[in-house]
Motif scaffolding. Structure first.
Motif, short mmCIF file in Angstrom:
data_model
loop_
_atom_site.label_atom_id
_atom_site.label_comp_id
_atom_site.label_asym_id
_atom_site.label_seq_id
_atom_site.Cartn_x
_atom_site.Cartn_y
_atom_site.Cartn_z
N ASN A 41 44.06 19.14 -6.71
CA ASN A 41 43.26 20.04 -5.88
C ASN A 41 42.80 21.26 -6.67
O ASN A 41 41.69 21.75 -6.49
N SER A 42 43.65 21.75 -7.56
CA SER A 42 43.29 22.90 -8.38
C SER A 42 42.13 22.56 -9.31
O SER A 42 41.20 23.37 -9.48
N LYS A 43 42.15 21.38 -9.90
CA LYS A 43 41.06 20.96 -10.78
C LYS A 43 39.76 20.83 -10.00
O LYS A 43 38.70 21.26 -10.46
N LEU A 47 36.29 23.04 -10.38
CA LEU A 47 34.97 22.42 -10.55
C LEU A 47 33.98 22.97 -9.52
O LEU A 47 32.85 23.33 -9.86
N LEU A 48 34.41 23.05 -8.27
CA LEU A 48 33.53 23.57 -7.21
C LEU A 48 33.17 25.03 -7.45
O LEU A 48 32.01 25.43 -7.27
N SER A 55 24.99 27.90 -9.33
CA SER A 55 23.98 27.57 -8.31
C SER A 55 23.55 26.10 -8.35
O SER A 55 22.37 25.77 -8.25
N VAL A 56 24.53 25.23 -8.48
CA VAL A 56 24.26 23.79 -8.45
C VAL A 56 23.94 23.41 -7.00
O VAL A 56 24.61 23.88 -6.08
N ARG A 65 32.15 16.42 -6.47
CA ARG A 65 33.49 16.53 -5.89
C ARG A 65 34.06 15.15 -5.58
O ARG A 65 35.21 14.85 -5.88
N ARG A 66 33.24 14.27 -4.99
CA ARG A 66 33.69 12.91 -4.69
C ARG A 66 34.10 12.18 -5.96
O ARG A 66 35.12 11.50 -6.00
N TYR A 67 33.25 12.31 -6.97
CA TYR A 67 33.53 11.64 -8.23
C TYR A 67 34.83 12.15 -8.85
O TYR A 67 35.68 11.37 -9.28
#
Length: 176
Positions: A41-43, A47-48, A55-56, A65-67
């Motif tokens: 979850n931290s990783k 990433l998020l 600004s992705v 996130r799914r990947y």
């Protein structure tokens, strides 16, 4: 008798000790599982956060996130560990990788009866790709330069003009 009482107490103390050791081991397993989930979850959170700062677009954030979640939760059946590459010479690592991929190739009808040396040579040319739910592997009109083997999961084929539907429908049609 007294001996029976002593033996009964000895068994009760032994059973309590064994139970406490079992409970401690079980709590250790649960704690290590929770730690792995927390690291995962931290990783993903990192990433998020990075994608938000840069600004992705939201839809790309969802796919990423799914990947990431899929990659962190599942083992890839054709990828060879990077730790293994550090232990082996480049030639030996290439042979091990080709052998693993060759084993996967033999699951497919086209390669079941092929000679081992042929499968080995083909497997040396393979490249592993992992795609998350909702990714497009190829699009209509793309030139074909290779074959794709679906090892796990499922996929859908769409033609230009097909309506994909809303996000919930896509999630249901792409199941891994």
């Amino acid at each position: 008798t007294v001996w029976e009482e002593v033996l009964g107490m000895l068994f009760a103390v032994t059973a309590a000790a064994v139970f406490s050791m079992l409970a401690a081991s079980l709590s250790g397993l649960v704690a290590s599982g929770a730690l792995a989930t927390e690291e995962r979850n931290s990783k993903i959170f990192g990433l998020l956060a990075y994608m938000r700062r840069r600004s992705v677009p939201k839809d790309l954030q969802v796919r990423a996130r799914r990947y990431a979640r899929y990659m962190l939760e599942h083992n890839n059946s054709t990828a060879v560990s990077s730790e293994l590459s550090e232990l082996l010479s480049p030639q030996l690592f290439a042979e091990v990788t080709a052998s693993v991929r060759g084993n996967v190739l033999r699951r497919f009808y086209l390669f079941r009866r092929s000679p081992k040396d042929f499968v080995f040579r083909v497997s040396q040319l393979l490249e592993t790709q992992v795609h998350a739910m909702g990714d497009f592997v190829v699009e209509e009109g793309d030139a074909a330069f290779g074959m794709h083997f679906l090892i796990t999961g499922s996929c859908c084929a769409y033609r230009t003009g097909d309506v994909l539907g809303d996000e919930d429908q896509r999630d249901q049609s792409y199941t891994r």
